[in-house]
Write a protein that holds these residues in place. Structure first.
Motif, short mmCIF file in Angstrom:
data_model
loop_
_atom_site.label_atom_id
_atom_site.label_comp_id
_atom_site.label_asym_id
_atom_site.label_seq_id
_atom_site.Cartn_x
_atom_site.Cartn_y
_atom_site.Cartn_z
N THR A 129 -48.09 15.01 46.98
CA THR A 129 -47.15 15.92 47.62
C THR A 129 -45.72 15.42 47.44
O THR A 129 -44.80 16.21 47.19
CB THR A 129 -47.47 16.05 49.13
N ALA A 130 -45.53 14.10 47.55
CA ALA A 130 -44.20 13.52 47.33
C ALA A 130 -43.74 13.76 45.89
O ALA A 130 -42.57 14.10 45.64
CB ALA A 130 -44.22 12.03 47.64
N ALA A 131 -44.66 13.59 44.95
CA ALA A 131 -44.33 13.81 43.55
C ALA A 131 -43.91 15.25 43.30
O ALA A 131 -42.98 15.54 42.53
CB ALA A 131 -45.51 13.45 42.66
N GLU A 132 -44.57 16.17 43.98
CA GLU A 132 -44.27 17.59 43.78
C GLU A 132 -42.90 17.98 44.34
O GLU A 132 -42.35 19.02 43.96
CB GLU A 132 -45.37 18.44 44.41
N THR A 133 -42.34 17.15 45.21
CA THR A 133 -40.97 17.41 45.67
C THR A 133 -39.93 16.95 44.65
O THR A 133 -38.75 17.21 44.82
CB THR A 133 -40.68 16.68 47.00
N GLY A 134 -40.39 16.23 43.62
CA GLY A 134 -39.47 15.71 42.61
C GLY A 134 -39.11 14.25 42.80
O GLY A 134 -38.20 13.75 42.13
N LEU A 135 -39.81 13.55 43.70
CA LEU A 135 -39.50 12.14 43.96
C LEU A 135 -40.12 11.25 42.88
O LEU A 135 -41.35 11.18 42.76
CB LEU A 135 -40.05 11.73 45.33
N PRO A 136 -39.31 10.55 42.08
CA PRO A 136 -39.87 9.71 41.01
C PRO A 136 -40.82 8.64 41.54
O PRO A 136 -41.82 8.33 40.90
CB PRO A 136 -38.63 9.08 40.37
N MET A 137 -40.51 8.06 42.70
CA MET A 137 -41.40 7.06 43.28
C MET A 137 -42.78 7.64 43.55
O MET A 137 -43.80 6.99 43.32
CB MET A 137 -40.79 6.52 44.59
N PHE A 169 -36.78 10.48 34.88
CA PHE A 169 -35.72 10.39 35.88
C PHE A 169 -35.10 8.99 35.92
O PHE A 169 -34.29 8.71 36.81
CB PHE A 169 -36.26 10.76 37.26
N GLY A 170 -35.49 8.13 34.98
CA GLY A 170 -34.93 6.79 34.93
C GLY A 170 -35.51 5.83 35.94
O GLY A 170 -34.89 4.79 36.24
N TYR A 171 -36.70 6.12 36.45
CA TYR A 171 -37.30 5.27 37.48
C TYR A 171 -37.76 3.97 36.84
O TYR A 171 -38.69 3.94 36.03
CB TYR A 171 -38.45 5.99 38.16
N GLU A 172 -37.11 2.88 37.21
CA GLU A 172 -37.29 1.59 36.54
C GLU A 172 -38.73 1.09 36.51
O GLU A 172 -39.22 0.66 35.45
CB GLU A 172 -36.38 0.55 37.19
N PRO A 173 -39.48 1.12 37.63
CA PRO A 173 -40.86 0.61 37.57
C PRO A 173 -41.74 1.37 36.57
O PRO A 173 -42.61 0.77 35.93
CB PRO A 173 -41.36 0.80 39.01
#
Length: 326
Positions: A129-137, A169-173
């Protein structure tokens, strides 16, 4: 009521999010990387939890009409500060108002199982659900679930899809982990060029691990990739400046042996291995101890050799016996 602000369309002109000064202060102290296009976010290791909790709590005591992402940032600070019950309460409130970070926080609480029952399936659902909001983490954590079969059946294709979405999105991990995946030849065929490409995107974002890996790849020409000692040194030093023990150890080895045109320099070796040894690196403790003995500092040599031996280094134990028996 706490209302979320939707992520802006990348094709739209930039708009002022109209955060209050207090909201900005809370987000600057506790927001996660990738949480908002308006803030860089604070890496977990770099967050001052006590300061962040104080800033955000002061805001929420004065004003209940704040953005859901601010409440979520407060929840993140509470977790770092060990206030798990409060973190759960505020994260549930922010998640109900659409905060991806709050959903991700709830997922982590269900994974850890300290204040709610451990439910990996529930955790994965919150991550999704968090991913579907657009959160890279959130995307990264969904990918991890698919890669390792945690809360969902393993599926490497879906794992790569979500890692790549987060990396976009440039998410480093995610950038770092994709570099590792294409280097290891386990889930997918080894592709050193893709490895280097991903690591090069992670390194400028502050990933000392990515820089250290690049340094090693260029130093030895790993898996057929071309050697370039100048680039190796650049990346080793980039990582070493962030106290990366792998880079410090490798710089010490290069300088000790004087390999590939790097001048031999005992003082530099003592600096590199000494710093890594004090940071707890076992191999560096043993090599630093041996070098100290060779330069005549027996007492300090034994101190570092014992530190290595206590961590299970058999070679260090042999050196201790040789020195004390001699």
């Amino acid at each position: 009521m706490w209302w979320p602000r939707p992520e802006p369309d990348p094709d739209d002109p930039p708009q002022d999010p109209d955060y209050s000064d207090g909201e900005c202060d809370c987000l600057m102290a506790a927001a996660a990387p990738g949480q908002s296009p308006y803030f860089d976010g604070v890496k977990w290791a770099d967050m001052d939890a006590e300061n962040a909790m104080a800033i955000c709590a002061d805001l929420l005591l004065k004003d209940q009409d704040v953005d859901a992402e601010v409440v979520a940032a407060f929840g993140r600070a509470l977790i770092k500060g060990g206030k798990l019950e409060m973190a759960l309460e505020f994260s549930e409130l922010a998640a109900m108002e659409g905060s991806g970070l709050a959903m991700n926080t709830l997922a982590s609480l269900y994974n850890d199982g300290e204040i709610v029952p451990t439910e990996h399936e529930t955790a994965f659902a919150w991550y999704m659900t968090a991913a579907e909001t657009g959160l890279p983490m959130g995307m990264h954590n969904v990918a991890y679930g698919y890669e390792n079969g945690k809360g969902i059946a393993p599926n490497i294709d879906k794992a790569l899809y979500y890692y790549e979405r987060a990396a976009f999105f440039g998410y480093e991990p995610s950038l770092l982990h994709l570099g590792v995946i294409y280097r290891e030849d386990t889930h997918v065929a080894r592709d050193m060029q893709r490895t280097v490409d991903y690591l090069k995107m992670a390194a400028p974002n502050g990933s000392a691990d990515a820089a250290a890996r690049l340094g090693y790849i260029y130093e030895i020409g790993e898996n057929g990739y071309f050697k370039d000692i100048e680039q190796a040194l650049d990346y080793h030093f980039q990582a070493a400046r962030q106290n990366n023990v792998v880079a410090l150890h490798n710089l010490g080895s290069l300088t000790y042996h004087g390999r590939d045109g790097v001048p031999q320099d005992t003082e530099a070796v003592l600096l590199f291995w000494g710093r890594a040894a004090k940071l707890g690196d076992v191999k560096s403790q043993r090599k630093f101890g041996r070098l100290l003995y060779e330069t005549g500092d027996v007492e300090e040599a034994l101190r570092f050799l014992r530190l290595a031996a206590e961590q299970g280094d058999d070679e260090a134990q042999k050196l201790i016996r040789q020195i004390e028996g001699g």
